[in-house]
Design an enzyme around this catalytic site. Structure first.
Site, PDB file in Angstrom:
ATOM      1  N   ARG A   1       0.814  -1.213   0.000  1.00 35.91           N
ATOM      2  CA  ARG A   1       0.000   0.000   0.000  1.00 35.91           C
ATOM      3  C   ARG A   1       0.850   1.267   0.000  1.00 35.91           C
ATOM      4  O   ARG A   1       0.484   2.286   0.584  1.00 35.91           O
ATOM      5  CB  ARG A   1      -0.980   0.026   1.187  1.00 35.91           C
TER       6      ARG A   1
ATOM      7  N   SER B   1     -11.084   0.778   3.044  1.00 33.59           N
ATOM      8  CA  SER B   1     -10.374   0.343   4.251  1.00 33.59           C
ATOM      9  C   SER B   1      -9.632   1.533   4.851  1.00 33.59           C
ATOM     10  O   SER B   1      -8.759   2.121   4.200  1.00 33.59           O
ATOM     11  CB  SER B   1      -9.399  -0.774   3.910  1.00 33.59           C
TER      12      SER B   1
ATOM     13  N   GLU C   1      -4.896   4.388   5.890  1.00 33.69           N
ATOM     14  CA  GLU C   1      -4.633   4.156   4.476  1.00 33.69           C
ATOM     15  C   GLU C   1      -5.000   5.374   3.634  1.00 33.69           C
ATOM     16  O   GLU C   1      -4.253   5.735   2.718  1.00 33.69           O
ATOM     17  CB  GLU C   1      -5.391   2.922   3.983  1.00 33.69           C
TER      18      GLU C   1
END
Length: 353
Positions: free
Chosen positions: A161, A238, A336
């Site tokens: 990520r 998320s 995130e």
């Protein structure tokens, strides 16, 4: 074509429906205009926020005191397994097009909202697939050198990520190239939940259309496919990344919990599940703090289901969840989504481009 406006509220351009006004808002539809808009703002000393689909963004209620450049560029070319797409193309539409063309490599990334340009920044991934597996190059505007460059995959610094583009404002993504497999079948299915839904064993392949349909079904069940009729989809997906723990950090978790998910990483660390930690720390689906809440379908998504929520409300809920997990398990969750004018750490400087 450029469209210039003043004091445009960014809540209308984020999937959370949060965010105050941009001092200047520019929409661009060509690569040349995108480069020119960013270059002009840099020349004038203006802060710049490059905005795509707004699906991975949390903007403060104060808005952005500079120029927001919304990327609406278009263009896709497919030659064999080589796919090139402009940054402003809708991501899920591109995935659907590659599935229809019998090209494997993006099928598990179906249903993810946003634009193509955001995918290498986040190294977007789901159900065992990451874009770093298929990205071959990223065309960028280098704001430091004032030049258009092409970065090969090994120059993109892809990790979980993350990439060289995330957390830094040097590069503006202009287009992305992918190399996909002309197989007509999916890549081997890595994710157990998806394999069960497809009725195959982990490591087996399945028809591309079946994989896309199964992924969309799974994501809808978690409120992760945008739907105006579903308030749980008013989120940034998320909200926390899955923690990757050092052996020492893993030992601390093991002292406090049993049965937690553990996935060994090649570098000796171990990935665990943020959703598992949140749930076991006592935050159930639908847990609310004022007008914002955790999704009723998935504890990893923070949502703004009604008209009264603010970015400050969402930040307070995120801090509550993070502190709860840290107190219970000694693990500090990391957001995130990209924060603009906000920070989970009370004393940290707000993030700006």
């Amino acid at each position: 074509m450029n469209v210039h406006c003043q004091d445009v509220r960014l809540s209308g351009y984020t999937t959370l429906r949060l965010g105050g006004p941009a001092r200047t808002f520019v929409e661009v539809t060509t690569e040349d205009d995108l480069v020119a808009a960013v270059r002009a703002a840099d020349r004038d000393g203006e802060p710049v926020l490059v905005l795509g689909g707004g699906s991975n963004l949390v903007v403060s209620d104060a808005g952005f005191p500079g120029t927001v450049v919304r990327v609406a560029t278009r263009g896709v070319s497919i030659k064999g397994g080589t796919v090139r797409a402009e940054a402003g193309e809708d991501w899920d539409a591109l995935v659907a097009r590659t599935v229809t063309a019998g090209l494997a490599g993006l099928e598990c990334l179906s249903g993810i909202p946003g634009r193509v340009g955001a995918t290498p920044i986040q190294n977007v991934g789901a159900y065992g697939q990451d874009v770093s597996e298929t990205v071959t190059e990223v065309r960028v505007y280098d704001r430091v050198d004032d030049a258009v460059r092409t970065l090969k995959a090994d120059e993109c610094g892809f990790t979980y990520r993350h990439s060289v583009f995330k957390g830094h404002d040097r590069y503006v993504v202009l287009s992305v190239a992918f190399e996909l497999a002309e197989t007509g079948e999916s890549r081997p299915v890595k994710y157990a939940e998806l394999a069960r839904r497809l009725g195959v064993a982990v490591g087996e392949c399945a028809p591309l259309a079946d994989v896309r349909a199964a992924v969309l079904e799974l994501r809808r069940g978690k409120g992760m496919v945008l739907d105006p009729a579903d308030p749980d989809t008013r989120s940034a997906g998320s909200f926390f990344t899955n923690p990757i723990l050092t052996p020492a950090e893993l030992a601390v978790l093991a002292e406090r919990a049993e049965g937690f998910p553990a996935f060994p990483e090649p570098d000796g660390r171990t990935k665990t599940s943020a959703a598992w930690l949140i749930d076991r720390a006592g935050f159930a689906r639908g847990h609310a703090r004022g007008p914002v809440r955790l999704s009723t379908k998935h504890t990893l998504a923070l949502t703004n289901p009604g008209p009264d929520g603010t970015a400050a409300d969402l930040l307070a809920l995120a801090r509550e969840v993070r502190e709860g997990v840290r107190a219970a398990f000694g693990v500090t969750l990391v957001n995130e989504p990209v924060f603009i004018g906000l920070s989970l750490d009370e004393d940290a400087p707000a993030a700006r481009n």
